[in-house]
Structures are given as structure tokens and as C-alpha cells.
Scaffold this motif. Structure first.
Motif, PDB file in Angstrom:
ATOM      1  N   ASP A  81       5.815   9.989  -7.415  1.00 48.32           N
ATOM      2  CA  ASP A  81       6.424   9.759  -8.719  1.00 48.32           C
ATOM      3  C   ASP A  81       5.484  10.060  -9.879  1.00 48.32           C
ATOM      4  O   ASP A  81       5.917  10.079 -11.027  1.00 48.32           O
ATOM      5  CB  ASP A  81       6.916   8.312  -8.825  1.00 48.32           C
ATOM      6  N   GLY A  82       4.206  10.253  -9.602  1.00 47.22           N
ATOM      7  CA  GLY A  82       3.259  10.604 -10.648  1.00 47.22           C
ATOM      8  C   GLY A  82       2.926   9.472 -11.600  1.00 47.22           C
ATOM      9  O   GLY A  82       2.515   9.718 -12.739  1.00 47.22           O
ATOM     10  N   MET A  83       3.078   8.244 -11.148  1.00 50.25           N
ATOM     11  CA  MET A  83       2.809   7.081 -11.993  1.00 50.25           C
ATOM     12  C   MET A  83       1.300   6.884 -12.151  1.00 50.25           C
ATOM     13  O   MET A  83       0.534   7.118 -11.219  1.00 50.25           O
ATOM     14  CB  MET A  83       3.439   5.834 -11.364  1.00 50.25           C
ATOM     15  N   SER A  84       0.883   6.450 -13.328  1.00 53.32           N
ATOM     16  CA  SER A  84      -0.539   6.251 -13.589  1.00 53.32           C
ATOM     17  C   SER A  84      -1.047   4.998 -12.874  1.00 53.32           C
ATOM     18  O   SER A  84      -0.278   4.099 -12.538  1.00 53.32           O
ATOM     19  CB  SER A  84      -0.790   6.117 -15.089  1.00 53.32           C
ATOM     20  N   ILE A  85      -2.351   4.967 -12.683  1.00 51.77           N
ATOM     21  CA  ILE A  85      -2.986   3.819 -12.031  1.00 51.77           C
ATOM     22  C   ILE A  85      -2.791   2.572 -12.875  1.00 51.77           C
ATOM     23  O   ILE A  85      -2.552   1.483 -12.351  1.00 51.77           O
ATOM     24  CB  ILE A  85      -4.472   4.116 -11.772  1.00 51.77           C
ATOM     25  N   ARG A  86      -2.859   2.732 -14.179  1.00 54.11           N
ATOM     26  CA  ARG A  86      -2.681   1.597 -15.078  1.00 54.11           C
ATOM     27  C   ARG A  86      -1.279   0.991 -14.952  1.00 54.11           C
ATOM     28  O   ARG A  86      -1.119  -0.224 -14.893  1.00 54.11           O
ATOM     29  CB  ARG A  86      -2.933   2.042 -16.513  1.00 54.11           C
ATOM     30  N   GLU A  87      -0.262   1.836 -14.875  1.00 53.65           N
ATOM     31  CA  GLU A  87       1.108   1.344 -14.735  1.00 53.65           C
ATOM     32  C   GLU A  87       1.317   0.679 -13.372  1.00 53.65           C
ATOM     33  O   GLU A  87       1.983  -0.344 -13.269  1.00 53.65           O
ATOM     34  CB  GLU A  87       2.097   2.493 -14.915  1.00 53.65           C
ATOM     35  N   ILE A  88       0.738   1.241 -12.334  1.00 51.59           N
ATOM     36  CA  ILE A  88       0.841   0.634 -11.001  1.00 51.59           C
ATOM     37  C   ILE A  88       0.185  -0.739 -11.014  1.00 51.59           C
ATOM     38  O   ILE A  88       0.728  -1.696 -10.459  1.00 51.59           O
ATOM     39  CB  ILE A  88       0.185   1.547  -9.941  1.00 51.59           C
ATOM     40  N   SER A  89      -0.962  -0.872 -11.673  1.00 50.75           N
ATOM     41  CA  SER A  89      -1.642  -2.166 -11.719  1.00 50.75           C
ATOM     42  C   SER A  89      -0.816  -3.187 -12.493  1.00 50.75           C
ATOM     43  O   SER A  89      -0.797  -4.367 -12.155  1.00 50.75           O
ATOM     44  CB  SER A  89      -3.036  -2.029 -12.315  1.00 50.75           C
TER      45      SER A  89
ATOM     46  N   LEU B  26       0.821  -1.201   0.000  1.00 46.84           N
ATOM     47  CA  LEU B  26       0.000   0.000   0.000  1.00 46.84           C
ATOM     48  C   LEU B  26       0.861   1.258   0.000  1.00 46.84           C
ATOM     49  O   LEU B  26       0.576   2.212  -0.723  1.00 46.84           O
ATOM     50  CB  LEU B  26      -0.927  -0.002   1.211  1.00 46.84           C
ATOM     51  N   SER B  27       1.932   1.264   0.763  1.00 43.35           N
ATOM     52  CA  SER B  27       2.812   2.431   0.786  1.00 43.35           C
ATOM     53  C   SER B  27       3.532   2.614  -0.543  1.00 43.35           C
ATOM     54  O   SER B  27       3.739   3.743  -0.993  1.00 43.35           O
ATOM     55  CB  SER B  27       3.822   2.338   1.936  1.00 43.35           C
ATOM     56  N   VAL B  28       3.889   1.518  -1.202  1.00 43.87           N
ATOM     57  CA  VAL B  28       4.527   1.604  -2.516  1.00 43.87           C
ATOM     58  C   VAL B  28       3.554   2.193  -3.535  1.00 43.87           C
ATOM     59  O   VAL B  28       3.920   3.065  -4.325  1.00 43.87           O
ATOM     60  CB  VAL B  28       5.025   0.210  -2.969  1.00 43.87           C
ATOM     61  N   ILE B  29       2.307   1.732  -3.505  1.00 48.24           N
ATOM     62  CA  ILE B  29       1.288   2.252  -4.426  1.00 48.24           C
ATOM     63  C   ILE B  29       1.106   3.746  -4.229  1.00 48.24           C
ATOM     64  O   ILE B  29       1.090   4.519  -5.192  1.00 48.24           O
ATOM     65  CB  ILE B  29      -0.051   1.508  -4.215  1.00 48.24           C
ATOM     66  N   ARG B  30       0.987   4.169  -2.983  1.00 44.22           N
ATOM     67  CA  ARG B  30       0.783   5.599  -2.703  1.00 44.22           C
ATOM     68  C   ARG B  30       1.998   6.420  -3.118  1.00 44.22           C
ATOM     69  O   ARG B  30       1.864   7.506  -3.669  1.00 44.22           O
ATOM     70  CB  ARG B  30       0.475   5.801  -1.227  1.00 44.22           C
TER      71      ARG B  30
END
Length: 54
Positions: free
Chosen positions: A17-25, A7-11
Motif C-alpha cells: 500500500d506504500g504507507m509511510s513508517i510514521r503512519e504505520i506507527s 507483522l504481516s499487516v505492517i509489511r
């Protein structure tokens, strides 16, 4: 279930870092809806269901 470290990495990826939700998934293997849920809810620690005592 998602753990506190993930969860902390996702946040961090999304907010700092401004990473998109799609890239995080893609990187985590979670669905976009799950990632979005944890980002919008503001939850710092995931909540687990209470154990049932038999």
C-alpha cells in the motif's frame, strides 16, 4: 512483543500500500524505530527469547 499477524499487516501496509513508517506507527501504536526494525530486517516471524527452565 509483536505477533505474526501484526507483522504481516505492517509489511503489507508498507510494501503493497506504500504507507509511510510514521503512519504505520500511528495506527499500530508501535514506535517508528520498532516498525523500521521489522521492515528492514526481513524477518517474517518474530523471534521470542528462549524460556528458562527452573
Amino acid at each position: 512483543m509483536i505477533n505474526v499477524a501484526l507483522l504481516s499487516v505492517i509489511r503489507r501496509w508498507h510494501l503493497r500500500d506504500g504507507m509511510s513508517i510514521r503512519e504505520i506507527s500511528r495506527r499500530t501504536g508501535l514506535s517508528r524505530n520498532t516498525v523500521r526494525k521489522y521492515l528492514t530486517s526481513g524477518v517474517v516471524e518474530p523471534k521470542y527469547p528462549a524460556r528458562s527452565v527452573a
